[in-house]
Structure formats: structure tokens, C-alpha cells
Scaffold this active site. Structure first.
Site, PDB file in Angstrom:
ATOM      1  N   GLU A  49       0.858  -1.190   0.000  1.00 41.74           N
ATOM      2  CA  GLU A  49       0.000   0.000   0.000  1.00 41.74           C
ATOM      3  C   GLU A  49       0.889   1.234   0.000  1.00 41.74           C
ATOM      4  O   GLU A  49       1.812   1.326   0.801  1.00 41.74           O
ATOM      5  CB  GLU A  49      -0.869   0.036   1.259  1.00 41.74           C
ATOM      6  N   ASP A  60      -5.937  10.582   9.780  1.00 46.59           N
ATOM      7  CA  ASP A  60      -4.627  10.044  10.135  1.00 46.59           C
ATOM      8  C   ASP A  60      -4.093  10.600  11.441  1.00 46.59           C
ATOM      9  O   ASP A  60      -4.194  11.794  11.714  1.00 46.59           O
ATOM     10  CB  ASP A  60      -3.622  10.327   9.018  1.00 46.59           C
TER      11      ASP A  60
END
Lengths: 266, 411
Positions: A49, A60
Site C-alpha cells: 500500500e 490520520d
């Protein structure tokens, strides 16, 4: 044409282990170095990824934020990311690559243009953190037409009714967010609870490959190894940050972390 | 794209929450889908509930203090020598700014949903101060996210937040201003949405937050309409409503009740923050033609680079220092119902000097932007034109900046 992502899950299943997925931010800590990191860990990882850094990442935690800001500061652009993927694919042709990011980057680039470049560079799947279902229906079908998996996200807050609808519209891979948290949070629920949610998803459609992410580290990975796949992101980003602080080589240090992760789920 | 008559603008979005088919929406992580849907159901139910509206009005009247004054600025009008200049002194409201309306409604909603903690973002510190006041009033725990740069430049409000018993969480990421505070607050909500309610401090964020805020601040124009009729017998034939626009909460609330009037009768002028005259950075996405992008869950015009990274803004006023703008204003711009322009830092300071010289009114740096354009344009208007400027904040919070820029005597 089959997607290499499906193949990666099949292979892991044959070896009776979950697939290992790693997340690193493209361009962290430089364009060149981030490609070197991918090359070094490739053998130990089933699916790569790559984070598309965005400077307003609302989902995040601090580790991935730090990596993203660092990469942007070092001048990474979307086109550089396609180049990194292309060069990585030259090195390891069959390793599946997923890009993960925020929708504004795709929107600004133009959905069709973005997908065209995904195809050219060899991207096999996309995770768009802030493009939930049903908003993502059109884009997901555009992905499907180009045989790129659009990976739907599910969370502990997703209702049963919604689970069914999303799974019905999903492609072969699904990403389950382990807990209420941004990326890199400490695992605040038991692995038992996470797996029980995981099996709820598998029960609706056992054929989908469901990976678990958020809060997975060297300490926690083993307890979740019954899943189809496990994603480690923040722990790796943290390693890059620490390596820079200690003036050590992030490539070797990240390899060592990934190697240990892999050994824990053998 | 068309603005409909007879339907509140906040309810003109489509099923997915888009105004005009492209502004707003819900670009949020999956985890927030459920809490947002829950909030939508609750809000849609309560905004039709007479008891709830009575409760809101009771608090607006007795606690917020409504109506706020509507006054003629006689001296300024004489000095300018054109239109009649009036002001709606929204800074009269409890706490000193319009943010109290949204904060009160969010706390009422949080109580109804059984949440015991509420979190919110703040730029100038007003949204934070008001949320901390309302939280204290309604017995909720309160966490305020604020950029480290804003904490430094808006100390009076920071002290007020802490005094109200709320926790101030400094945000060090990015430009350390409002944009980062909103992001960090959303992150906190992602991780705690099962126990915590979130208040977005302006008409920005996922669609339901845009709607709740617009619904709350509309109190301003409800009062103004009554006051205009009391003063002039009816809504004036030439009415011009000037308001600063950062996220867009006070301006939307200032205009909402006049939406269905022809714009030749009621014109809306939104004034964005142009930043320092010599700087390329600004916080005026509508004025300077920024492209559509996604910020904090909504599609809107937003300052960004060609790659889609959100650009840093610059403005003397922390409350306007935001790269995006409410989807409602994008909609009002594209349907041409409102007109948008910008004032620079220097122009805002000059307007502050003028207003405080002639009137017993001390608008904060945010409404000083609106005063700047209103004063300039009023010179050209006829004497029967009624110009109203929303003085939506008090300058007490800006004393440090004003002293530094203009000298002691202006504080």
C-alpha cells in the site's frame, strides 16, 4: 484478467497465514528512498500500500501525518507517485500495489485521468479514505471497468444494514477498520472483539477478502492472524521517523520491522 | 444552478447533501457515517419540534440576549456622505459574538442525544469561548481544539475558554491555525464519536454541520427583519447587507431571512479576508477564483495548489483565516444571489480606525473587513440606501494585534 490482489490472497491462504499489507507514504523520506524501501520489503510483503500524502489528512494520526508532511515538504507530486509505482513494478512485476489517499487529490487530478495513470503505472487497487459509500458508487464502477479494485472501508460503527449494502457493492477486497480511531492509535479493544466484528462481515459474504487495519503493530499482529489480511502502516512510518532522528538508514530499519512482522504471522 | 424560493437554503441540498448538485456533501471516513446520520435524524426531527424551538428561543432570549441592537451610525454616515450606514451589533450577544447561537444549539442537541462531552474547533477563539460557555451552562464537558498560532494571537479568548472550565488542546500541525484545528477536532471525533458530540464552529464541514450552524445563526436576520420593519415601516426598498466571510456562519445568518427578496431590493455583499496587501497569500477563495475541492468533508471553493494540497492562508483576522468557504456561500455565489469581494489587512485596520473614531462601536478585525468595503461603497450610494453592517464580534480579543499595528490609543 485477474487482479494480482486476488492472487496474493490465494497464495497467503495456501500457506495458511494472513496476507501482510504494508503502508508507506510515497516520497517519505524522499522520492528515491521511498522506492528503495518498497524494493527492500517487497519479498516479505503480499500487498504494497502506498500513501498519497495530503496536507489535510482528517483520518490520520500523528505518525502518518508526520510522514505525509515530510514527503510533501520534499516535493512529492501525484505524478511522482505514479513514477514510483512504475519503477517498483519494473522491479517486482507481480506484486500488487494499492494507492491510499484522500479524494481531493483524485478530484483535482481528474478521476478519469487519475485512473488512466493508475492503469499505465500498474496500480491494482485504490483506497479513498474520505469517499464513503454511497458517494463512491460512480467512482468505484469506473475503477471496476479498468480492473482496478476499489476497496470499500468498513468500521465498527457501520450498521448491519449498511454493511450488507456496502459488501454487495464491494470488489474482492474489503478493508475493516479495527476500532474507533485515526491511524496509529493504540489498540483499545480486544482482538476478540475485533475478530467478532470481522466474522460478521465474513458471514455476509465469505468470498470477500477482508483485511484488518488500524492499531496493528509487532505487539498486536499475532492476535489477529485469523484474518484474510493485516495492514501495518503507522508502525512503519514511525520507524522511518525514528531512523531519521537516529541518523540510521530507514531502508534497513523498515526491512527489519517488516521481517519481524512477517515472522509473527508465519 | 438555481436558488429556490420558499424553501430554507439549508434544506435545498439533495439527498447526498449537495447544494446546487456540487457543493457540500459528506466526504468523511466511514467511521463518521453513523454518528453523522444519527445527528441528521435528530436535527431534522427537532427543527420541526415546537417544544425544541421554544426551548431554543428561551435560551436565545434570556441567556444569549436577543435582540441585539440595530443602530444608526450617524457620525460615520455624515462623514461618508452617501448611504445611511447602520449596524446590527451582534457582538452584544452573550460572549461577544454570533458564535453563541451555533454553540447553544449544538449543546442542546448533545443533551438530547445523551452525550456528556462536546468538542469543537476555534480560530479567533470565539467559537471555542462560546462552546465552553454553553457547555458549562448545559453541564457538558468541553474540549476545544485551537491552532498554536491562534492561541498566541487570541489570548483573551483562550483565557475565557479555560475560565469556563474547558480544556484547550493546542494544534501544532500544518499552519497551526483554524484549518488544522478543524482537522484535529474531526480526528478526535473519529476516535471518540461513540461518547462525544462534535460542534463545527462555522457553516462548514459535513452537510449536517453546515445546516445546523446556518439554522442557528439565522436568528440574526430574524431579529433584523423585525427591527427594519419597526424602524422603516417595511423592509427598505434599497437594502444592502455587508458581512465578513471566513467560514461564513455570521453572513449566512445575517442574510437568511432576506433570501427570497429580489437582490435589487436586498443585496448581499460578502467580504473575504484579502490578507496583507503585499502578500500573495489570502483567505478569499470566492474573490480570487479558487477551484472546487474537498476540505473537511465538503466540496467547496478552496485555496489549493494544482496537486490538490490545501494552501496556507494569511490574514490579520484569525476568524477569517480559513482556506475554504461554506458550501452555502459557494451556492449563493454561483446562483448570483450574493456578491463577494475582499478587503486587505490594511483596509480592515483603517476601517477599524474610522469606525472607532466616529462611533461608540468596536468591531473586531473580522467585521472591520466588512466595514471597509461598506464605507467605500456607501460613498456612491443614494441617501435612501440603507447599508447594514453586521458587527459580529467585539475587538476586545484583538487588543494585542491592534496595539501592535495601530498604537496604544486605539485599544
Amino acid at each position: 484478467m485477474s487482479n494480482p490482489i486476488s492472487h496474493a490472497f490465494k497464495k497467503a491462504k495456501k500457506e495458511n497465514r494472513p496476507a501482510l499489507l504494508t503502508y508507506t507514504v510515497a516520497g517519505d523520506n524522499s522520492k528515491k528512498q521511498s522506492l528503495e524501501i518498497l524494493k527492500s520489503i517487497s519479498k516479505k510483503v503480499d500487498i504494497i500500500e502506498i500513501g498519497v500524502p495530503h496536507n489535510t489528512p482528517v483520518a490520520d494520526g500523528s505518525q502518518i501525518q508526520t510522514s505525509s508532511y515530510r514527503a510533501i515538504k520534499n516535493g512529492i507530486k501525484v505524478n511522482d507517485i505514479f513514477k514510483i509505482v512504475k519503477n517498483f513494478k519494473k522491479f517486482d512485476r507481480n506484486k500488487p500495489v494499492i494507492l491510499m489517499g484522500y479524494y481531493n487529490m483524485i478530484f483535482r487530478y481528474g478521476e478519469n485521468e487519475f485512473l488512466k495513470n493508475c492503469k499505465i503505472s500498474g496500480v491494482n487497487g485504490l483506497i479513498v479514505v474520505d469517499l464513503p459509500w454511497p458517494e463512491n458508487k460512480k467512482f468505484a464502477s469506473k475503477c471496476k471497468k479498468r480492473s482496478i479494485f476499489f476497496i470499500q472501508l468498513l468500521s465498527p460503527t457501520t450498521t448491519q444494514k449498511r454493511l450488507k449494502k456496502i459488501i454487495k457493492d464491494s470488489h474482492e477486497m474489503i478493508y475493516f477498520i479495527s476500532m474507533l480511531s485515526t491511524t496509529g492509535g493504540k489498540l483499545k479493544v480486544s482482538s476478540k472483539e475485533i475478530l467478532s466484528n470481522y466474522y460478521k462481515i465474513k458471514k455476509i459474504n465469505s468470498k470477500k477478502n477482508v483485511v484488518i487495519g488500524f492499531g496493528i503493530t509487532e505487539k498486536t499482529i499475532k492476535s489477529l492472524k485469523k484474518a484474510d489480511g493485516l495492514v501495518v502502516g503507522s508502525a512503519i512510518c514511525k520507524e522511518i521517523t525514528n531512523s531519521i532522528k537516529k541518523r540510521q538508514n530507514p531502508v534497513t530499519n523498515v526491512y527489519n520491522v517488516v521481517n519481524r512482522l512477517r515472522n509473527k504471522i508465519k | 444552478m438555481k436558488l429556490k424560493k420558499g424553501i430554507p437554503v439549508i434544506d435545498q441540498g439533495d439527498k447526498l447533501g449537495f447544494w446546487g448538485g456540487k457543493f457540500g456533501g459528506n466526504f468523511v471516513p466511514e467511521t463518521l457515517k453513523k454518528p453523522i446520520e444519527d445527528l441528521e435524524i435528530l436535527f431534522n426531527k427537532l427543527k420541526k419540534d415546537k417544544n425544541f424551538i421554544n426551548e431554543r428561543d428561551k435560551y436565545f432570549k434570556n441567556w444569549v440576549g436577543s435582540p441585539t441592537r440595530f443602530i444608526k451610525l450617524e457620525n460615520l454616515t455624515k462623514y461618508v456622505g452617501g448611504a445611511q450606514i447602520w449596524s446590527k451589533v451582534v457582538s452584544d450577544a452573550n460572549g461577544g459574538a454570533h458564535k453563541i447561537y451555533n454553540a447553544t444549539v449544538h449543546c442542546l442537541l448533545a443533551k438530547r442525544s445523551g452525550k456528556k462531552v462536546i468538542c469543537g474547533d476555534t480560530g479567533a477563539g470565539y467559537a471555542g469561548k462560546m462552546l465552553s460557555m454553553a457547555a458549562k451552562k448545559f453541564g457538558l464537558k468541553c474540549k476545544i481544539f485551537m491552532g498554536a498560532k491562534d492561541i498566541q494571537r487570541q489570548q483573551p479568548n483562550v483565557r475565557a475558554i479555560k475560565k469556563n472550565g474547558a480544556e484547550v488542546i493546542p494544534v501544532y500541525s500544518g499552519s497551526q491555525t483554524l484549518v488544522d484545528a478543524v482537522s484535529e477536532c474531526m480526528r478526535y471525533w473519529v476516535a471518540n464519536c461513540d461518547k462525544v458530540a462534535m460542534c463545527v464552529g462555522s457553516t462548514v464541514g459535513p452537510a449536517v454541520f453546515v445546516r445546523i450552524c446556518g439554522w442557528s445563526t439565522s436568528q440574526i436576520s430574524r431579529e433584523l427583519k423585525t427591527q427594519l420593519v419597526d424602524e422603516f415601516g417595511s423592509v427598505p426598498k434599497k437594502l444592502k447587507l455587508y458581512n465578513c466571510v471566513g467560514g461564513g456562519s455570521s453572513s449566512f445568518g445575517f442574510w437568511n431571512e432576506f433570501m427570497d427578496y429580489d437582490k435589487k431590493q436586498c443585496e448581499f455583499i460578502g467580504v473575504e479576508a484579502g490578507g496583507p496587501a503585499k502578500s500573495k497569500k489570502h483567505a478569499a477563495p470566492l474573490t480570487y477564483g479558487s477551484k472546487i475541492g474537498i476540505l473537511h468533508g465538503a466540496a467547496q471553493y478552496v485555496n489549493q495548489n494544482t496537486d490538490g494540497q490545501i494552501e496556507e492562508t494569511e490574514s490579520i483576522s484569525a476568524g477569517l483565516d480559513y482556506p475554504g468557504i461554506s458550501p452555502l456561500h459557494c451556492f449563493l455565489k454561483d446562483t448570483k444571489r450574493a456578491r463577494y469581494t475582499a478587503a486587505s489587512d490594511e483596509e480592515a485596520l483603517n476601517a477599524y480606525k474610522l469606525v472607532t473614531k466616529f462611533e461608540k462601536l468596536r468591531p473586531s478585525l473580522e467585521p472591520s473587513h466588512a466595514f471597509s468595503i461598506a464605507i467605500t461603497e456607501s460613498k456612491k450610494f443614494s441617501k435612501d440606501t440603507i447599508v447594514v453592517v453586521n458587527s459580529c464580534g467585539d475587538a476586545y480579543k484583538d487588543r494585542g494585534i491592534i496595539e501592535k499595528k495601530l498604537g496604544r490609543k486605539y485599544v
